[in-house]
Design a protein around this motif. Sequence first.
Motif, PDB file in Angstrom:
ATOM      1  N   THR A 276      60.095  16.360   4.832  1.00  0.00           N
ATOM      2  CA  THR A 276      58.439  15.984   5.102  1.00  0.00           C
ATOM      3  C   THR A 276      57.842  16.133   3.807  1.00  0.00           C
ATOM      4  O   THR A 276      58.256  16.597   2.982  1.00  0.00           O
ATOM      5  CB  THR A 276      58.022  17.043   6.204  1.00  0.00           C
ATOM      6  OG1 THR A 276      57.900  18.060   5.626  1.00  0.00           O
ATOM      7  CG2 THR A 276      58.725  16.970   7.254  1.00  0.00           C
ATOM      8  N   GLY A 277      56.592  15.376   3.947  1.00  0.00           N
ATOM      9  CA  GLY A 277      55.863  15.224   2.689  1.00  0.00           C
ATOM     10  C   GLY A 277      54.398  16.136   2.839  1.00  0.00           C
ATOM     11  O   GLY A 277      54.210  16.833   3.731  1.00  0.00           O
ATOM     12  N   SER A 278      53.652  16.007   1.816  1.00  0.00           N
ATOM     13  CA  SER A 278      52.309  16.682   1.733  1.00  0.00           C
ATOM     14  C   SER A 278      51.136  15.605   1.898  1.00  0.00           C
ATOM     15  O   SER A 278      51.361  14.351   1.593  1.00  0.00           O
ATOM     16  CB  SER A 278      52.454  17.304   0.449  1.00  0.00           C
ATOM     17  OG  SER A 278      50.870  17.625   0.160  1.00  0.00           O
ATOM     18  N   SER A 279      50.174  16.234   2.461  1.00  0.00           N
ATOM     19  CA  SER A 279      48.978  15.192   2.574  1.00  0.00           C
ATOM     20  C   SER A 279      48.146  15.011   1.298  1.00  0.00           C
ATOM     21  O   SER A 279      47.340  13.931   1.181  1.00  0.00           O
ATOM     22  CB  SER A 279      47.917  15.894   3.422  1.00  0.00           C
ATOM     23  OG  SER A 279      47.434  17.122   2.931  1.00  0.00           O
ATOM     24  N   ILE A 280      48.541  15.822   0.304  1.00  0.00           N
ATOM     25  CA  ILE A 280      47.972  15.598  -1.140  1.00  0.00           C
ATOM     26  C   ILE A 280      48.860  15.391  -2.208  1.00  0.00           C
ATOM     27  O   ILE A 280      48.369  14.858  -3.040  1.00  0.00           O
ATOM     28  CB  ILE A 280      46.796  16.496  -1.409  1.00  0.00           C
ATOM     29  CG1 ILE A 280      47.360  17.828  -1.753  1.00  0.00           C
ATOM     30  CG2 ILE A 280      45.677  16.687  -0.356  1.00  0.00           C
ATOM     31  CD1 ILE A 280      46.423  19.144  -2.396  1.00  0.00           C
ATOM     32  N   PRO A 282      52.283  13.746  -3.768  1.00  0.00           N
ATOM     33  CA  PRO A 282      52.775  12.571  -3.269  1.00  0.00           C
ATOM     34  C   PRO A 282      54.630  12.791  -3.609  1.00  0.00           C
ATOM     35  O   PRO A 282      55.231  12.256  -3.161  1.00  0.00           O
ATOM     36  CB  PRO A 282      52.456  11.395  -3.943  1.00  0.00           C
ATOM     37  CG  PRO A 282      51.327  12.015  -5.231  1.00  0.00           C
ATOM     38  CD  PRO A 282      51.111  13.307  -4.652  1.00  0.00           C
ATOM     39  N   LYS A 284      56.257  15.562  -2.742  1.00  0.00           N
ATOM     40  CA  LYS A 284      56.769  16.665  -1.985  1.00  0.00           C
ATOM     41  C   LYS A 284      58.113  16.159  -1.283  1.00  0.00           C
ATOM     42  O   LYS A 284      57.841  15.257  -0.596  1.00  0.00           O
ATOM     43  CB  LYS A 284      55.850  17.286  -1.282  1.00  0.00           C
ATOM     44  CG  LYS A 284      54.992  18.180  -1.973  1.00  0.00           C
ATOM     45  CD  LYS A 284      55.677  19.346  -2.928  1.00  0.00           C
ATOM     46  CE  LYS A 284      56.041  20.539  -1.839  1.00  0.00           C
ATOM     47  NZ  LYS A 284      54.870  21.154  -1.273  1.00  0.00           N
ATOM     48  N   ASN A 286      59.716  18.553   1.587  1.00  0.00           N
ATOM     49  CA  ASN A 286      59.740  19.975   1.930  1.00  0.00           C
ATOM     50  C   ASN A 286      60.765  20.040   3.094  1.00  0.00           C
ATOM     51  O   ASN A 286      60.888  19.127   4.088  1.00  0.00           O
ATOM     52  CB  ASN A 286      58.442  20.093   2.785  1.00  0.00           C
ATOM     53  CG  ASN A 286      57.450  20.079   2.028  1.00  0.00           C
ATOM     54  OD1 ASN A 286      57.408  20.388   0.856  1.00  0.00           O
ATOM     55  ND2 ASN A 286      56.081  19.570   2.396  1.00  0.00           N
ATOM     56  N   ASP A 288      61.006  21.233   6.085  1.00  0.00           N
ATOM     57  CA  ASP A 288      60.407  21.832   7.364  1.00  0.00           C
ATOM     58  C   ASP A 288      61.649  22.283   8.418  1.00  0.00           C
ATOM     59  O   ASP A 288      61.528  23.063   9.186  1.00  0.00           O
ATOM     60  CB  ASP A 288      59.358  20.785   7.892  1.00  0.00           C
ATOM     61  CG  ASP A 288      58.305  20.845   6.874  1.00  0.00           C
ATOM     62  OD1 ASP A 288      58.261  21.161   5.987  1.00  0.00           O
ATOM     63  OD2 ASP A 288      57.295  20.412   7.606  1.00  0.00           O
TER      64      ASP A 288
END
Length: 432
Positions: A276-280, A282, A284, A286, A288
């Motif tokens: 998964t990625g990050s909201s801020i 780009p 990342k 992750n 999860d």
Amino acid sequence: MKLWQKENTSVSELVERFTVGRDKEFDLLLAKHDVAGSIAHVTMLGEVGLMTKEEANTAVAALQEILQEIQDSQFTIHEGVEDVHSQVEFLLTQRIGDTGKKIHSGRSRNDQVAVDIKLFLREQVLLMRDEVANLFDLLQSKSEQFKDKLIPGYTHLQIAMPSSAGMWLGAYAESLVDDTELLAAAYAIANKNPLGSGAGYGSSFPLNRTRTTKLLQFGALNYNSVYAQMTRGKTEKIVAMAMSSVAATVGRFAMDCCLYLNQNFGFLSFPSELTTGSSIMPHKKNPDVFELIRAKCNRIQALPNELAMMLTNLPSGYHRDLQLTKEILFPAIEELKSCLQLSVLMLSHMEVKDDILKEEKYRYLFSVEAVNELVNQGQSFRDAYRQVGNDIEAGAFNYDFSKGLHHTHEGSIGNLCTQEIKDLMDKVLAKF
């Protein structure tokens, strides 16, 4: 409708809500097993003369119809009906009349619940065994695939000695062998028949408990009627202990994957669609899935203690406390199966980086190799250890780690014993 309710009596609505709790929700999971237990019991009643042959045949045929409705997801516990046992008896009486009222002869809800749970847990242990076996097979396959890809081994989270991705994955495969031993033990405990123990003190009816044991394909009886009831809670706890062992292995593997995916390690990679990625941020990716597997497995490892605390200080006989074992254990079974399935999915798509140990920061992994080389040249181990240690402290360690490794003993990098570990697992699986 309650099987135990007398005429002209009622129960406080607040008390009823509190005592029923989430029972109906979990009773639906037990429904097919409850009907299977009733079919065996009714068959036996017809054979010992507590029902006529015709009555037993009629009841069995109607119960089989109900069983089919359960399998077709057409079964519900009606509003005002207390539990699955009441619902089945209500439907049966509705369809075949007063004959349906005879099926409870020589039986208590206590032994109905006990047999339902045993049948359910026996089935679920087999399903968990299959999921474990799937993960085991994949770990072994990947172990062979990556056996020549070297990675650092760690102690105290400090680089220690050379390992390989194959050795790392093979360790978790062998761990699952021992976990499966506990699943096999849990299966053996669940595979004993409490039906016919009544409320815990048997019956004056001439029941044939050996017959229902064979009809339900149990491996043996819980002979003593008091102990048959004492297995409530105990069986759940033993299954939870086996689950906890599996969860410990899977959770630890998940933690390793979180570490090894981290850029500071950088040993593993997974496709973008499995991270998964990050909201801020780009960049990342992750882990999860592994983080949730780790958390869920940690929670599952707490199950035996939670069940033990519930059973602590209970005297012999049935107690309503035991009702709560279902809401503790049943959801956890589904969570463990999902953790195993997701581990298989992630591992199926895992890649291991090439030439990891060629990085300068891993040069001291080969200090033991340097010591062993000096020992092979005739030095004592202590002298060789001191010499290499002094070289490291002086910044003069210059071992040529391009020479390769020559580990040949059983279970080492060059001899993973994959087949031998598989043979061990096959022996354990044969116990079910």
